[in-house]
Design an enzyme around this catalytic site. Structure first.
Site, PDB file in Angstrom:
ATOM      1  CE1 TYR A   1      -3.073  -3.038   0.599  1.00  0.00           C
ATOM      2  CE2 TYR A   1      -3.415  -2.308   2.836  1.00  0.00           C
ATOM      3  CZ  TYR A   1      -3.684  -3.184   1.827  1.00  0.00           C
ATOM      4  OH  TYR A   1      -4.575  -4.215   2.032  1.00  0.00           O
TER       5      TYR A   1
ATOM      6  N   GLY B   1     -17.783   0.745  -0.973  1.00  0.00           N
ATOM      7  CA  GLY B   1     -18.735   1.795  -0.647  1.00  0.00           C
ATOM      8  C   GLY B   1     -20.160   1.515  -1.091  1.00  0.00           C
TER       9      GLY B   1
ATOM     10  CB  THR C   1     -21.954   3.409   2.370  1.00  0.00           C
ATOM     11  OG1 THR C   1     -21.881   3.940   1.025  1.00  0.00           O
ATOM     12  CG2 THR C   1     -20.614   2.807   2.762  1.00  0.00           C
TER      13      THR C   1
ATOM     14  CE  LYS D   1     -19.561   8.462  -2.334  1.00  0.00           C
ATOM     15  NZ  LYS D   1     -18.133   8.557  -1.945  1.00  0.00           N
TER      16      LYS D   1
END
Length: 314
Positions: free
Chosen positions: A51, A212, A215, A217
């Site tokens: 990462y 996401g 969520t 969204k």
């Protein structure tokens, strides 16, 4: 609290994912996220040496470096770090020498004497598994890592890893990190789940909010442009995925929480799962994630969500 295998270590019921640190979360904001997580009682942070090598200008290790600068100022916080080996551009694979070199590099970036939980990030078919198991065992013996985890392995290869430890007396894995969510269950269930339950491995799944999508969204094609993760969430934008989001919404409204909190609580309720991993790009995004740690779904709530996702594959 959740358990870290049979180690006796207790883990807060949410693990903080940090793959945005040093990428689209700058160091000062990442430190704010870590401050808020620790203040809430969080005590396991998940990263990887790769990462965020995918980001322009990065070479890998950025997340570990940011965590390391925070740890240097917060030694008394009691936060444990899990990191991974096999995908860093300079340390590809799981050969014995590579595992050792990668661990030394991670220790330096993190600024710690020992890595609390060290994962084999992805299987390496080119290296005999006995060599990899031996390399991890040597690091435990030398005190460079405290505990071993396995990520993204097939049930067959995980079983083989465990069999090698039985035969050789090498240190056993205590944790498993699979991809797992309401819209991606096939990688974990049933094979890895059954091994985790039978062998006492703690599951710490990633992708639990499906980039996401869970969520709430993303409800339309137009919503996908809201975030760089919209493209990843698009595969779930179909009647089946939206039905799951609608059920999350319904349960969340009844409890006065966010849909993300319910999605994370569902994952934690599943056999073999100790605590889900979820990340926050900024500290303000942490609240619904932390709220999940206090939610225990009723049997009906969990069953309704499970039924909607029973057909979902990997």
């Amino acid at each position: 609290m959740a358990a870290l295998g049979g180690t006796g270590i207790e883990i807060y019921p949410l693990v903080l994912g940090t793959n945005t640190f040093g990428w689209n979360t700058p160091e000062n904001e990442a430190h704010a996220v870590l401050d808020a997580f620790a203040a809430a009682g969080g005590n396991l942070v998940d990263t990887a040496d790769s990462y965020s090598a995918w980001a322009e200008g990065n070479s890998g290790g950025e997340s570990e470096t940011v965590i390391g600068t925070w740890l240097a100022k917060n030694r008394s916080a009691g936060v444990l770090v899990a990191t991974k080996v096999s995908q860093h551009p300079e340390f590809k694979g799981l050969s014995g020498p590579n595992v050792r070199a990668a661990a030394d590099a991670s220790l330096k970036r993190l600024g710690v004497e020992a890595i609390d939980l060290y994962y084999a990030h992805f299987d390496d078919a080119e290296t005999p598994l006995e060599e990899t198991v031996g390399a991890f065992n040597d690091l435990v013996t030398e005190g460079k890592i405290r505990h071993i985890g396995v990520s993204n392995y097939s049930p067959e290869r995980l079983r083989e890893w465990l069999d090698i430890t039985e035969r050789t007396g090498a240190a056993r894995p205590v944790a498993l990190q699979p991809k797992y969510s309401l819209v991606s269950r096939g990688s974990f269930e049933p094979g890895l789940r059954d091994i985790a339950v039978a062998e006492g491995l703690s599951g710490f799944p990633y992708h639990v909010l499906a980039s996401g999508f869970l969520t709430g969204k993303y409800r339309t094609e137009a919503d996908l442009a809201q975030s760089v993760r919209g493209g990843s969430a698009s595969r779930h934008l179909n009647p089946s995925g939206l039905a799951i989001v609608e059920k999350l919404d319904q349960i969340a409204r009844g409890r006065g929480v966010a849909p993300a909190s319910i999605a994370l609580a569902w994952a934690r309720s599943r056999p073999g799962i100790a605590a889900p991993i979820a990340g926050a790009r900024v500290a303000d995004q942490l609240a619904p994630l932390l709220a999940s740690a206090d939610i225990e779904l009723t049997a009906d709530e969990a069953d309704e969500l499970t039924a909607l996702s029973d057909f979902i594959g990997a």
